[in-house]
Scaffold this active site. Structure first.
Site, PDB file in Angstrom:
ATOM      1  N   LYS A 119       0.827  -1.221   0.000  1.00 53.87           N
ATOM      2  CA  LYS A 119       0.000   0.000   0.000  1.00 53.87           C
ATOM      3  C   LYS A 119       0.854   1.261   0.000  1.00 53.87           C
ATOM      4  CE  LYS A 119      -4.478  -1.558   1.532  1.00 53.87           C
ATOM      5  NZ  LYS A 119      -5.603  -1.432   2.422  1.00 53.87           N
ATOM      6  N   LYS A 202      -5.094  -9.556  -5.702  1.00 60.07           N
ATOM      7  CA  LYS A 202      -6.290  -9.797  -4.879  1.00 60.07           C
ATOM      8  C   LYS A 202      -7.476  -8.939  -5.334  1.00 60.07           C
ATOM      9  CE  LYS A 202      -6.707  -7.860  -0.782  1.00 60.07           C
ATOM     10  NZ  LYS A 202      -7.056  -7.498   0.586  1.00 60.07           N
ATOM     11  N   LYS A 205     -11.658  -3.853  -2.762  1.00 63.24           N
ATOM     12  CA  LYS A 205     -12.711  -2.850  -2.926  1.00 63.24           C
ATOM     13  C   LYS A 205     -12.145  -1.518  -3.392  1.00 63.24           C
ATOM     14  CE  LYS A 205     -13.605  -3.290   1.833  1.00 63.24           C
ATOM     15  NZ  LYS A 205     -12.325  -3.294   2.551  1.00 63.24           N
TER      16      LYS A 205
HETATM   17  N1  AQP Z   1      -9.988 -10.876  -2.251  1.00 65.80           N
HETATM   18  C1  AQP Z   1     -10.241 -11.421  -1.064  1.00 65.80           C
HETATM   19  N2  AQP Z   1     -10.360 -12.754  -0.945  1.00 65.80           N
HETATM   20  C2  AQP Z   1     -10.623 -13.329   0.275  1.00 65.80           C
HETATM   21  N3  AQP Z   1     -10.770 -12.592   1.402  1.00 65.80           N
HETATM   22  C3  AQP Z   1     -10.668 -11.249   1.310  1.00 65.80           C
HETATM   23  N4  AQP Z   1     -10.765 -10.280   2.209  1.00 65.80           N
HETATM   24  C4  AQP Z   1     -10.580  -9.076   1.618  1.00 65.80           C
HETATM   25  N5  AQP Z   1     -10.354  -9.253   0.314  1.00 65.80           N
HETATM   26  C5  AQP Z   1     -10.402 -10.589   0.092  1.00 65.80           C
HETATM   27  C6  AQP Z   1     -11.024 -10.512   3.624  1.00 65.80           C
HETATM   28  O1  AQP Z   1     -12.051  -9.631   4.044  1.00 65.80           O
HETATM   29  C7  AQP Z   1     -11.784  -9.229   5.389  1.00 65.80           C
HETATM   30  C8  AQP Z   1     -11.847  -7.759   5.480  1.00 65.80           C
HETATM   31  O2  AQP Z   1     -10.802  -7.186   4.744  1.00 65.80           O
HETATM   32  P1  AQP Z   1     -10.674  -5.617   4.732  1.00 65.80           P
HETATM   33  O3  AQP Z   1     -11.711  -5.063   3.865  1.00 65.80           O
HETATM   34  O4  AQP Z   1     -10.683  -5.097   6.114  1.00 65.80           O
HETATM   35  O5  AQP Z   1      -9.255  -5.325   4.211  1.00 65.80           O
HETATM   36  P2  AQP Z   1      -8.536  -5.794   2.946  1.00 65.80           P
HETATM   37  O6  AQP Z   1      -8.100  -7.205   3.107  1.00 65.80           O
HETATM   38  O7  AQP Z   1      -7.454  -4.781   2.728  1.00 65.80           O
HETATM   39  O8  AQP Z   1      -9.653  -5.718   1.815  1.00 65.80           O
HETATM   40  P3  AQP Z   1      -9.656  -4.887   0.514  1.00 65.80           P
HETATM   41  O9  AQP Z   1     -10.936  -5.139  -0.181  1.00 65.80           O
HETATM   42  O10 AQP Z   1      -8.408  -5.109  -0.266  1.00 65.80           O
HETATM   43  O11 AQP Z   1      -9.719  -3.419   1.101  1.00 65.80           O
HETATM   44  P4  AQP Z   1      -8.906  -2.167   0.637  1.00 65.80           P
HETATM   45  O12 AQP Z   1      -9.055  -2.135  -0.846  1.00 65.80           O
HETATM   46  O13 AQP Z   1      -9.549  -1.009   1.316  1.00 65.80           O
HETATM   47  O14 AQP Z   1      -7.499  -2.389   1.091  1.00 65.80           O
HETATM   48  C9  AQP Z   1     -10.434  -9.800   5.782  1.00 65.80           C
HETATM   49  O15 AQP Z   1     -10.672 -10.982   6.523  1.00 65.80           O
HETATM   50  C10 AQP Z   1      -9.813 -10.136   4.468  1.00 65.80           C
HETATM   51  O16 AQP Z   1      -8.913 -11.214   4.585  1.00 65.80           O
END
Ligand code: AQP
Length: 341
Positions: A119, A202, A205
Protein backbone atom coordinates in the site's frame (compact mmCIF):
# COMPACT_ATOMS: atom_id res chain seq x y z
CA UNK A 1 -1.03 -18.49 26.97
CA UNK A 2 -2.57 -20.79 24.37
CA UNK A 3 -6.00 -19.76 23.10
CA UNK A 4 -7.50 -22.95 24.58
CA UNK A 5 -7.07 -21.57 28.11
CA UNK A 6 -9.55 -18.73 27.38
CA UNK A 7 -13.33 -18.57 26.84
CA UNK A 8 -13.80 -19.26 23.10
CA UNK A 9 -14.48 -15.92 21.46
CA UNK A 10 -14.33 -14.90 17.81
CA UNK A 11 -13.42 -11.40 16.63
CA UNK A 12 -13.09 -10.13 13.07
CA UNK A 13 -13.53 -6.91 11.15
CA UNK A 14 -13.89 -5.38 7.71
CA UNK A 15 -12.79 -1.92 6.62
CA UNK A 16 -15.58 0.33 5.32
CA UNK A 17 -13.12 1.73 2.78
CA UNK A 18 -15.51 1.13 -0.12
CA UNK A 19 -18.43 -1.12 -0.95
CA UNK A 20 -17.88 -4.76 0.08
CA UNK A 21 -16.84 -7.26 -2.59
CA UNK A 22 -17.35 -10.92 -3.36
CA UNK A 23 -13.83 -11.37 -1.89
CA UNK A 24 -14.98 -9.92 1.43
CA UNK A 25 -18.11 -12.09 1.26
CA UNK A 26 -16.43 -15.43 0.50
CA UNK A 27 -13.22 -14.80 2.47
CA UNK A 28 -14.87 -13.29 5.53
CA UNK A 29 -18.61 -12.52 5.78
CA UNK A 30 -19.97 -15.93 4.76
CA UNK A 31 -17.73 -17.56 7.33
CA UNK A 32 -18.66 -15.04 10.04
CA UNK A 33 -22.28 -16.11 9.54
CA UNK A 34 -21.43 -19.84 9.65
CA UNK A 35 -19.48 -19.38 12.89
CA UNK A 36 -22.33 -17.37 14.45
CA UNK A 37 -24.85 -20.03 13.43
CA UNK A 38 -22.63 -22.78 14.80
CA UNK A 39 -23.31 -21.20 18.18
CA UNK A 40 -20.11 -22.56 19.78
CA UNK A 41 -18.38 -19.23 20.32
CA UNK A 42 -19.31 -15.68 21.23
CA UNK A 43 -18.91 -13.53 18.07
CA UNK A 44 -17.78 -9.91 17.91
CA UNK A 45 -17.78 -8.29 14.44
CA UNK A 46 -16.50 -4.81 13.78
CA UNK A 47 -16.56 -2.25 10.98
CA UNK A 48 -13.03 -0.96 11.33
CA UNK A 49 -13.50 2.69 10.39
CA UNK A 50 -10.27 3.73 12.14
CA UNK A 51 -8.36 1.33 9.90
CA UNK A 52 -10.13 2.72 6.85
CA UNK A 53 -8.73 6.23 7.40
CA UNK A 54 -5.13 4.98 7.20
CA UNK A 55 -5.68 5.81 3.52
CA UNK A 56 -7.74 8.87 2.52
CA UNK A 57 -11.51 8.55 2.86
CA UNK A 58 -13.98 11.28 1.96
CA UNK A 59 -15.95 11.78 5.22
CA UNK A 60 -19.36 11.44 3.53
CA UNK A 61 -18.20 8.25 1.77
CA UNK A 62 -16.95 6.80 5.05
CA UNK A 63 -20.33 7.36 6.72
CA UNK A 64 -22.16 5.82 3.75
CA UNK A 65 -19.77 2.87 3.44
CA UNK A 66 -19.96 2.12 7.18
CA UNK A 67 -23.75 1.96 7.10
CA UNK A 68 -23.65 -0.06 3.88
CA UNK A 69 -21.21 -2.53 5.42
CA UNK A 70 -23.46 -2.87 8.49
CA UNK A 71 -26.37 -3.59 6.15
CA UNK A 72 -24.23 -6.13 4.24
CA UNK A 73 -23.38 -7.96 7.48
CA UNK A 74 -27.02 -8.19 8.51
CA UNK A 75 -28.27 -9.02 5.00
CA UNK A 76 -25.72 -11.87 4.87
CA UNK A 77 -27.08 -13.34 8.10
CA UNK A 78 -25.34 -11.63 11.02
CA UNK A 79 -27.97 -11.23 13.72
CA UNK A 80 -27.03 -8.24 15.90
CA UNK A 81 -28.82 -9.84 18.87
CA UNK A 82 -26.68 -13.00 18.67
CA UNK A 83 -23.42 -11.36 17.59
CA UNK A 84 -22.01 -8.01 18.64
CA UNK A 85 -21.86 -5.67 15.60
CA UNK A 86 -20.42 -2.15 15.91
CA UNK A 87 -18.05 0.40 14.38
CA UNK A 88 -14.56 0.52 15.82
CA UNK A 89 -14.34 4.27 16.54
CA UNK A 90 -17.16 3.96 19.11
CA UNK A 91 -15.11 1.71 21.39
CA UNK A 92 -12.14 3.85 22.53
CA UNK A 93 -10.48 0.86 24.25
CA UNK A 94 -9.22 -0.25 20.79
CA UNK A 95 -7.03 2.85 20.35
CA UNK A 96 -6.03 2.93 24.00
CA UNK A 97 -4.70 -0.63 23.83
CA UNK A 98 -3.17 0.09 20.42
CA UNK A 99 -0.94 2.74 22.01
CA UNK A 100 0.40 0.17 24.49
CA UNK A 101 1.01 -2.21 21.57
CA UNK A 102 2.80 0.55 19.61
CA UNK A 103 5.26 0.46 22.48
CA UNK A 104 5.51 -3.36 22.41
CA UNK A 105 5.81 -3.91 18.64
CA UNK A 106 9.16 -3.22 16.95
CA UNK A 107 9.71 -0.98 13.91
CA UNK A 108 11.36 -3.89 12.11
CA UNK A 109 8.27 -6.10 12.54
CA UNK A 110 6.01 -3.42 11.03
CA UNK A 111 8.40 -2.68 8.17
CA UNK A 112 8.26 -6.32 7.05
CA UNK A 113 4.46 -6.35 6.61
CA UNK A 114 3.65 -6.99 2.95
CA UNK A 115 0.40 -4.98 3.16
CA UNK A 116 2.44 -1.95 4.29
CA UNK A 117 4.90 -2.48 1.44
CA UNK A 118 2.10 -2.96 -1.12
CA UNK A 119 0.00 0.00 0.00
CA UNK A 120 2.84 2.44 0.72
CA UNK A 121 4.68 1.31 -2.41
CA UNK A 122 7.68 3.39 -3.47
CA UNK A 123 6.17 6.44 -1.79
CA UNK A 124 6.57 5.28 1.84
CA UNK A 125 7.72 8.75 2.98
CA UNK A 126 4.28 10.05 2.07
CA UNK A 127 2.24 7.20 3.55
CA UNK A 128 0.43 7.90 6.83
CA UNK A 129 1.95 6.86 10.14
CA UNK A 130 -1.39 5.11 10.75
CA UNK A 131 -0.84 2.85 7.74
CA UNK A 132 2.52 1.79 9.21
CA UNK A 133 1.04 1.18 12.67
CA UNK A 134 -2.09 -0.55 11.26
CA UNK A 135 -1.11 -4.05 12.52
CA UNK A 136 -0.71 -2.82 16.12
CA UNK A 137 -4.27 -1.43 16.04
CA UNK A 138 -5.43 -4.72 14.53
CA UNK A 139 -3.74 -6.62 17.37
CA UNK A 140 -5.55 -4.35 19.84
CA UNK A 141 -8.89 -4.93 18.07
CA UNK A 142 -8.47 -8.65 18.67
CA UNK A 143 -6.76 -8.77 22.05
CA UNK A 144 -8.93 -6.15 23.79
CA UNK A 145 -11.60 -8.90 23.70
CA UNK A 146 -9.16 -11.71 24.56
CA UNK A 147 -10.41 -13.19 21.28
CA UNK A 148 -9.25 -16.76 20.78
CA UNK A 149 -10.09 -17.15 17.08
CA UNK A 150 -10.03 -14.78 14.11
CA UNK A 151 -11.63 -15.77 10.79
CA UNK A 152 -9.89 -13.91 7.94
CA UNK A 153 -8.86 -14.26 4.32
CA UNK A 154 -5.36 -15.43 3.39
CA UNK A 155 -4.16 -11.81 2.94
CA UNK A 156 -4.45 -11.16 6.69
CA UNK A 157 -2.32 -14.15 7.76
CA UNK A 158 0.83 -12.10 8.29
CA UNK A 159 -1.00 -9.51 10.42
CA UNK A 160 -2.35 -12.30 12.61
CA UNK A 161 1.11 -13.71 13.10
CA UNK A 162 2.14 -10.25 14.25
CA UNK A 163 -0.80 -10.17 16.68
CA UNK A 164 0.51 -13.42 18.15
CA UNK A 165 4.03 -11.94 18.37
CA UNK A 166 2.72 -8.83 20.16
CA UNK A 167 0.72 -10.94 22.65
CA UNK A 168 3.74 -13.18 23.30
CA UNK A 169 6.14 -10.24 23.77
CA UNK A 170 3.72 -8.44 26.12
CA UNK A 171 3.28 -11.63 28.19
CA UNK A 172 7.04 -12.15 28.23
CA UNK A 173 8.03 -8.54 29.02
CA UNK A 174 5.52 -8.19 31.87
CA UNK A 175 6.04 -11.80 33.03
CA UNK A 176 2.33 -12.58 32.99
CA UNK A 177 0.16 -14.88 30.91
CA UNK A 178 -2.45 -12.27 30.13
CA UNK A 179 -3.13 -12.18 26.40
CA UNK A 180 -4.14 -15.31 24.44
CA UNK A 181 -2.08 -16.47 21.48
CA UNK A 182 -4.94 -16.13 19.03
CA UNK A 183 -5.60 -18.77 16.39
CA UNK A 184 -6.28 -17.67 12.80
CA UNK A 185 -9.16 -19.40 10.98
CA UNK A 186 -8.24 -19.39 7.28
CA UNK A 187 -10.42 -22.06 5.71
CA UNK A 188 -12.41 -22.86 2.60
CA UNK A 189 -11.84 -22.70 -1.15
CA UNK A 190 -12.07 -18.92 -1.49
CA UNK A 191 -9.74 -17.53 1.16
CA UNK A 192 -8.02 -15.51 -1.59
CA UNK A 193 -10.38 -14.29 -4.31
CA UNK A 194 -8.40 -12.65 -7.07
CA UNK A 195 -9.13 -9.69 -9.37
CA UNK A 196 -11.26 -10.51 -12.44
CA UNK A 197 -8.79 -8.50 -14.53
CA UNK A 198 -5.53 -9.96 -13.15
CA UNK A 199 -5.40 -13.40 -11.53
CA UNK A 200 -2.22 -12.53 -9.62
CA UNK A 201 -3.81 -9.58 -7.75
CA UNK A 202 -6.29 -9.80 -4.88
CA UNK A 203 -9.88 -8.69 -5.54
CA UNK A 204 -10.02 -5.42 -3.66
CA UNK A 205 -12.71 -2.85 -2.93
CA UNK A 206 -10.26 -0.01 -3.59
CA UNK A 207 -8.98 -1.30 -6.97
CA UNK A 208 -9.23 1.53 -9.54
CA UNK A 209 -11.12 -0.76 -11.96
CA UNK A 210 -14.70 -1.60 -11.01
CA UNK A 211 -14.53 -4.45 -13.55
CA UNK A 212 -11.91 -6.15 -11.35
CA UNK A 213 -14.46 -6.99 -8.64
CA UNK A 214 -18.03 -8.06 -7.96
CA UNK A 215 -19.60 -5.61 -5.48
CA UNK A 216 -22.30 -6.85 -3.12
CA UNK A 217 -24.42 -3.99 -4.51
CA UNK A 218 -24.05 -5.05 -8.19
CA UNK A 219 -27.25 -6.02 -10.01
CA UNK A 220 -27.67 -9.25 -12.00
CA UNK A 221 -26.76 -7.67 -15.37
CA UNK A 222 -23.59 -6.11 -13.98
CA UNK A 223 -22.52 -9.41 -12.39
CA UNK A 224 -23.10 -11.26 -15.69
CA UNK A 225 -21.17 -8.59 -17.61
CA UNK A 226 -18.23 -8.67 -15.21
CA UNK A 227 -17.92 -12.47 -15.38
CA UNK A 228 -18.32 -12.41 -19.18
CA UNK A 229 -15.48 -9.86 -19.43
CA UNK A 230 -13.34 -11.58 -16.77
CA UNK A 231 -9.89 -12.28 -18.09
CA UNK A 232 -9.23 -15.95 -18.91
CA UNK A 233 -7.15 -18.01 -21.33
CA UNK A 234 -8.31 -19.85 -24.44
CA UNK A 235 -8.08 -23.40 -23.00
CA UNK A 236 -11.13 -25.39 -21.82
CA UNK A 237 -11.34 -26.48 -18.19
CA UNK A 238 -9.14 -29.51 -17.40
CA UNK A 239 -9.94 -32.72 -15.50
CA UNK A 240 -8.17 -31.80 -12.29
CA UNK A 241 -7.67 -28.70 -10.14
CA UNK A 242 -3.92 -29.34 -10.06
CA UNK A 243 -3.76 -28.64 -13.82
CA UNK A 244 -4.82 -25.04 -13.13
CA UNK A 245 -1.56 -24.34 -11.27
CA UNK A 246 -0.19 -22.12 -14.06
CA UNK A 247 -3.59 -20.63 -15.01
CA UNK A 248 -4.34 -18.06 -12.24
CA UNK A 249 -7.40 -16.49 -13.87
CA UNK A 250 -9.00 -19.88 -14.59
CA UNK A 251 -8.19 -21.12 -11.09
CA UNK A 252 -9.74 -17.99 -9.59
CA UNK A 253 -13.07 -18.54 -11.34
CA UNK A 254 -13.11 -22.15 -10.15
CA UNK A 255 -12.31 -21.04 -6.59
CA UNK A 256 -15.15 -18.50 -6.72
CA UNK A 257 -17.55 -21.13 -8.04
CA UNK A 258 -16.47 -23.62 -5.36
CA UNK A 259 -16.84 -20.95 -2.64
CA UNK A 260 -20.31 -20.02 -3.85
CA UNK A 261 -21.65 -23.57 -3.96
CA UNK A 262 -19.76 -24.66 -0.83
CA UNK A 263 -17.76 -27.51 -2.41
CA UNK A 264 -14.07 -28.20 -2.73
CA UNK A 265 -12.36 -27.09 -5.99
CA UNK A 266 -11.40 -30.75 -6.64
CA UNK A 267 -14.99 -31.92 -6.60
CA UNK A 268 -16.07 -28.97 -8.74
CA UNK A 269 -13.65 -30.08 -11.48
CA UNK A 270 -15.51 -33.34 -11.98
CA UNK A 271 -18.63 -31.29 -12.81
CA UNK A 272 -17.03 -28.74 -15.15
CA UNK A 273 -14.15 -30.65 -16.82
CA UNK A 274 -14.03 -30.04 -20.58
CA UNK A 275 -16.29 -26.99 -20.51
CA UNK A 276 -15.25 -23.90 -22.46
CA UNK A 277 -15.64 -20.39 -21.02
CA UNK A 278 -18.74 -19.73 -23.15
CA UNK A 279 -20.54 -22.36 -21.08
CA UNK A 280 -18.87 -22.00 -17.67
CA UNK A 281 -18.95 -18.19 -17.28
CA UNK A 282 -22.75 -17.75 -17.71
CA UNK A 283 -23.33 -20.63 -15.28
CA UNK A 284 -20.95 -19.04 -12.75
CA UNK A 285 -22.76 -15.69 -13.15
CA UNK A 286 -26.10 -17.40 -12.57
CA UNK A 287 -24.88 -19.04 -9.35
CA UNK A 288 -23.37 -15.74 -8.15
CA UNK A 289 -26.62 -13.88 -8.80
CA UNK A 290 -28.61 -16.59 -6.99
CA UNK A 291 -26.40 -16.10 -3.91
CA UNK A 292 -26.02 -12.33 -4.03
CA UNK A 293 -29.44 -11.10 -5.20
CA UNK A 294 -31.20 -11.83 -1.87
CA UNK A 295 -28.33 -10.14 0.00
CA UNK A 296 -28.42 -7.06 -2.26
CA UNK A 297 -32.22 -6.85 -1.91
CA UNK A 298 -32.09 -7.11 1.87
CA UNK A 299 -29.27 -4.53 2.00
CA UNK A 300 -31.38 -1.95 0.20
CA UNK A 301 -34.32 -2.68 2.47
CA UNK A 302 -32.16 -2.17 5.57
CA UNK A 303 -30.64 1.00 4.12
CA UNK A 304 -34.15 2.44 3.95
CA UNK A 305 -33.91 3.00 7.74
CA UNK A 306 -30.54 4.57 8.53
CA UNK A 307 -31.56 5.52 12.08
CA UNK A 308 -32.15 1.82 12.85
CA UNK A 309 -28.72 0.88 11.47
CA UNK A 310 -27.10 3.58 13.66
CA UNK A 311 -29.08 2.36 16.67
CA UNK A 312 -27.85 -1.22 16.14
CA UNK A 313 -24.23 -0.05 15.87
CA UNK A 314 -24.46 2.09 19.02
CA UNK A 315 -26.03 -0.79 20.95
CA UNK A 316 -23.28 -3.12 19.69
CA UNK A 317 -20.58 -0.65 20.79
CA UNK A 318 -22.04 -0.49 24.33
CA UNK A 319 -21.99 -4.31 24.56
CA UNK A 320 -18.46 -4.46 23.13
CA UNK A 321 -17.25 -1.97 25.75
CA UNK A 322 -18.53 -4.22 28.53
CA UNK A 323 -16.01 -6.83 27.37
CA UNK A 324 -13.18 -4.47 26.40
CA UNK A 325 -13.12 -2.09 29.38
CA UNK A 326 -12.02 -4.65 32.04
CA UNK A 327 -9.30 -6.03 29.72
CA UNK A 328 -7.93 -2.53 29.14
CA UNK A 329 -8.13 -1.65 32.86
CA UNK A 330 -6.15 -4.77 33.75
CA UNK A 331 -3.62 -4.04 30.98
CA UNK A 332 -3.04 -0.53 32.40
CA UNK A 333 -2.53 -2.04 35.84
CA UNK A 334 -0.03 -4.61 34.50
CA UNK A 335 1.88 -1.87 32.67
CA UNK A 336 1.98 0.31 35.82
CA UNK A 337 -0.48 3.09 35.14
CA UNK A 338 -2.23 4.57 38.20
CA UNK A 339 -5.99 4.59 37.75
CA UNK A 340 -9.04 4.95 40.03
CA UNK A 341 -9.92 1.82 42.00
N1 AQP B 1 -9.99 -10.88 -2.25
C1 AQP B 1 -10.24 -11.42 -1.06
N2 AQP B 1 -10.36 -12.75 -0.95
C2 AQP B 1 -10.62 -13.33 0.27
N3 AQP B 1 -10.77 -12.59 1.40
C3 AQP B 1 -10.67 -11.25 1.31
N4 AQP B 1 -10.77 -10.28 2.21
C4 AQP B 1 -10.58 -9.08 1.62
N5 AQP B 1 -10.35 -9.25 0.31
C5 AQP B 1 -10.40 -10.59 0.09
C6 AQP B 1 -11.02 -10.51 3.62
O1 AQP B 1 -12.05 -9.63 4.04
C7 AQP B 1 -11.78 -9.23 5.39
C8 AQP B 1 -11.85 -7.76 5.48
O2 AQP B 1 -10.80 -7.19 4.74
P1 AQP B 1 -10.67 -5.62 4.73
O3 AQP B 1 -11.71 -5.06 3.86
O4 AQP B 1 -10.68 -5.10 6.11
O5 AQP B 1 -9.25 -5.32 4.21
P2 AQP B 1 -8.54 -5.79 2.95
O6 AQP B 1 -8.10 -7.21 3.11
O7 AQP B 1 -7.45 -4.78 2.73
O8 AQP B 1 -9.65 -5.72 1.82
P3 AQP B 1 -9.66 -4.89 0.51
O9 AQP B 1 -10.94 -5.14 -0.18
O10 AQP B 1 -8.41 -5.11 -0.27
O11 AQP B 1 -9.72 -3.42 1.10
P4 AQP B 1 -8.91 -2.17 0.64
O12 AQP B 1 -9.06 -2.13 -0.85
O13 AQP B 1 -9.55 -1.01 1.32
O14 AQP B 1 -7.50 -2.39 1.09
C9 AQP B 1 -10.43 -9.80 5.78
O15 AQP B 1 -10.67 -10.98 6.52
C10 AQP B 1 -9.81 -10.14 4.47
O16 AQP B 1 -8.91 -11.21 4.59
Amino acid sequence: MPATAFTPRVFSGIQPSGGLTLGNYLGALKRFVDIQNDGKQECIYCLVDLHAITTWQEPDDLVRNTREAAAAFMASGIDPRRSILFNQSQVPEHTQLAWIFNCVARMGWMGRMTQWKDKAGKNAENASLGLFAYPALMAADILVYHATHVPVGEDQKQHLELTRDIAAKFNHDYKIDFFPITEPMIEGPATRVMSLRDGTKKMSKSDASDMSRINLSDDADTIALKFRKARTDAEPLPETYGELEERPEARNLIDIYAGLIGQSPDSVMTEVAGQGWGKFKPHLAEVAVETLAPITGEMSRLLGDLAEIDRILIDGAARAREVAAPVLARTYEIVGMISPR
